[in-house]
Design an enzyme around this catalytic site. Structure first.
Site, short mmCIF file in Angstrom:
data_model
loop_
_atom_site.label_atom_id
_atom_site.label_comp_id
_atom_site.label_asym_id
_atom_site.label_seq_id
_atom_site.Cartn_x
_atom_site.Cartn_y
_atom_site.Cartn_z
N CYS A 183 0.84 -1.21 0.00
CA CYS A 183 0.00 0.00 0.00
C CYS A 183 0.87 1.26 0.00
O CYS A 183 1.70 1.45 0.89
CB CYS A 183 -0.93 0.00 1.22
N HIS A 215 2.12 -6.69 -7.56
CA HIS A 215 1.59 -5.59 -8.38
C HIS A 215 2.81 -5.03 -9.11
O HIS A 215 3.76 -4.58 -8.45
CB HIS A 215 0.90 -4.55 -7.48
C1 LIG Z 1 -9.91 1.76 -4.58
C2 LIG Z 1 -8.71 0.90 -4.36
C3 LIG Z 1 -8.51 0.32 -3.12
C4 LIG Z 1 -7.39 -0.50 -2.90
N1 LIG Z 1 -7.24 -1.11 -1.69
C5 LIG Z 1 -6.23 -2.01 -1.50
C6 LIG Z 1 -6.12 -2.73 -0.29
O1 LIG Z 1 -6.94 -2.59 0.62
N2 LIG Z 1 -5.09 -3.62 -0.19
C7 LIG Z 1 -4.18 -3.83 -1.20
O2 LIG Z 1 -3.27 -4.66 -1.07
N3 LIG Z 1 -4.28 -3.16 -2.35
C8 LIG Z 1 -5.29 -2.27 -2.53
N4 LIG Z 1 -5.40 -1.63 -3.73
C9 LIG Z 1 -4.51 -2.02 -4.83
C10 LIG Z 1 -5.16 -3.15 -5.65
O3 LIG Z 1 -5.40 -4.28 -4.86
C11 LIG Z 1 -4.28 -3.55 -6.85
O4 LIG Z 1 -3.06 -4.03 -6.38
C12 LIG Z 1 -4.04 -2.39 -7.80
O5 LIG Z 1 -5.22 -1.66 -8.01
C13 LIG Z 1 -3.49 -2.88 -9.14
O6 LIG Z 1 -4.37 -3.78 -9.75
P1 LIG Z 1 -5.42 -3.31 -10.91
O7 LIG Z 1 -4.62 -2.69 -12.02
O8 LIG Z 1 -6.10 -4.59 -11.29
O9 LIG Z 1 -6.32 -2.30 -10.29
C14 LIG Z 1 -6.47 -0.75 -3.94
C15 LIG Z 1 -6.68 -0.15 -5.20
C16 LIG Z 1 -7.78 0.67 -5.41
C17 LIG Z 1 -7.98 1.28 -6.77
#
Ligand SMILES: Cc1cc2nc3c(=O)[nH]c(=O)nc-3n(C[C@H](O)[C@H](O)[C@H](O)COP(=O)(O)O)c2cc1C
Length: 335
Positions: free
Chosen positions: A108, A177
């Site tokens: 995070c 990620h």
């Molecule tokens: C609204 C939002 C909330 C998120 N909350 C978390 C979280 O609680 N824990 C976490 O590990 N990553 C969190 N992330 C990151 C996502 O889990 C993910 O790693 C990141 O969005 C990249 O993946 P994507 O391109 O599929 O969105 C969050 C991302 C977004 C957009």
């Protein structure tokens, strides 16, 4: 190609029967949203929002883990904090509540969290990261996993060493990620680097970042050879997306995306559940889901503007029912 991902715990081993997982998403992946996602994805591992361990110990955020034992299918609980004792205690509490596995957040980028040494700051403080994993592995019987990024400031920080250490400490799966903390959400998720790291590790690796549809998932798996993919932003407004990708990876052509009418009914169902559970605050939460779902059809932007201004549940329902009626009238005229 088997979809199963095998995870070792200290006392309990787990098998995840799908290669597609739902990301932990703060403010999104609560129990109500997970129930919607589950309708299309019976086997996928779905994550809670991240939960602060210290707060949980003080009794805050318990609603995030209550009732996961009553949910269908596997639910992973994600914890963040920099205090080893608090993290272990929270992990135990989550296990007792029915967590399928415990994930530790080491990715995070939010300043408030990283400044205190949690989330992505653990990429820098490797000693503490290892201590957290070791303690949680000792505290629970279910598998312990880690979700992290490719570096703090750059991709030249010997992240391999970090991942090896996590693996040695007992992490049984790592989600990557494909960005650094510094990148936030800018640039592209580096699937090539995820692929290079995957090759080095013995434990399953899950690729994450910029996977929004079945084609992305197939390309990512091909490029990374990862054991699975995790979907974050792609689920916003499309709770069927995990199921859709899962079908595609199984080469099952029978997936049926909900039509506009079904999507509108889904908004009503989601809103009803949110208001039932959270009262008036439920409407506020529903607004963001509505603006994500209500798109890509004629009249969507107008409807969306009216819906997010609606003052109560009934007004939302009336607006949606009116739209469904209009759509049906048009269908009848064309028939
Ligand atoms: C609204 C939002 C909330 C998120 N909350 C978390 C979280 O609680 N824990 C976490 O590990 N990553 C969190 N992330 C990151 C996502 O889990 C993910 O790693 C990141 O969005 C990249 O993946 P994507 O391109 O599929 O969105 C969050 C991302 C977004 C957009």
């Amino acid at each position: 190609m088997s979809s199963n991902i095998k995870l070792k715990g200290r006392g309990v081993n787990r098998i995840i029967k799908s290669k597609v997982m739902l990301s932990p998403l703060a403010g999104v992946t609560d129990i109500i949203f997970r129930r919607l996602v589950r309708k299309w994805a019976p086997n996928s591992l779905l994550f809670t929002e991240m939960i602060n361990a210290t707060s949980l110990k003080k009794g805050y955020g318990t609603q995030k883990i209550n009732q996961i034992d009553l949910e269908e299918g596997p639910i992973g609980v994600q914890i963040f904090d920099n205090r080893p004792y608090a993290v272990s205690e929270a992990a135990k509490q989550a296990e007792d509540s029915g967590a399928f596995l415990i994930d530790i957040n080491m990715g995070c980028p939010v300043k408030k969290i990283a400044k205190k040494g949690g989330g992505s700051a653990l990429i820098k403080d490797r000693k503490l990261a290892i201590e957290l994993v070791k303690n949680v592995v000792k505290a629970v019987r279910v598998p312990v996993t880690v979700k992290t990024r490719l570096g703090w400031d750059s991709k030249e920080e010997n992240i391999e060493d970090f991942l090896f250490k996590l693996q040695d400490a007992g992490a049984t799966m790592i989600t990557l990620h494909g960005r650094t903390r510094k990148q936030g959400f800018s640039g592209k998720s580096d699937w090539e680097m995820i692929g290079r790291l995957k090759k080095l590790l013995e434990i399953p690796v899950i690729a994450n970042g910029d996977i929004k549809n079945p084609d992305d998932a197939l390309n990512c798996l091909k490029k990374t050879n990862a054991d699975g993919v995790m979907i974050g932003r792609g689920i916003l407004g499309s709770p069927w997306k995990i199921g859709e990708i899962d079908y595609a990876l199984r080469e099952n052509k029978n997936f049926k995306e909900p039509n506009i009418e079904e999507k509108l009914y889904l908004i009503i169902e989601h809103l009803d559940e949110l208001v039932k559970e959270k009262g008036d605050h439920g409407l506020l939460i529903a607004r963001k889901h509505i603006s994500w779902t209500c798109k890509d059809f004629k009249g969507a932007s107008n409807l969306r503007n009216n819906l997010v201004r609606a003052v109560d549940k009934n007004e939302v329902k009336n607006l949606i029912n009116k739209m469904i009626k209009t759509l049906n009238n048009k269908k009848n005229i064309l028939a």
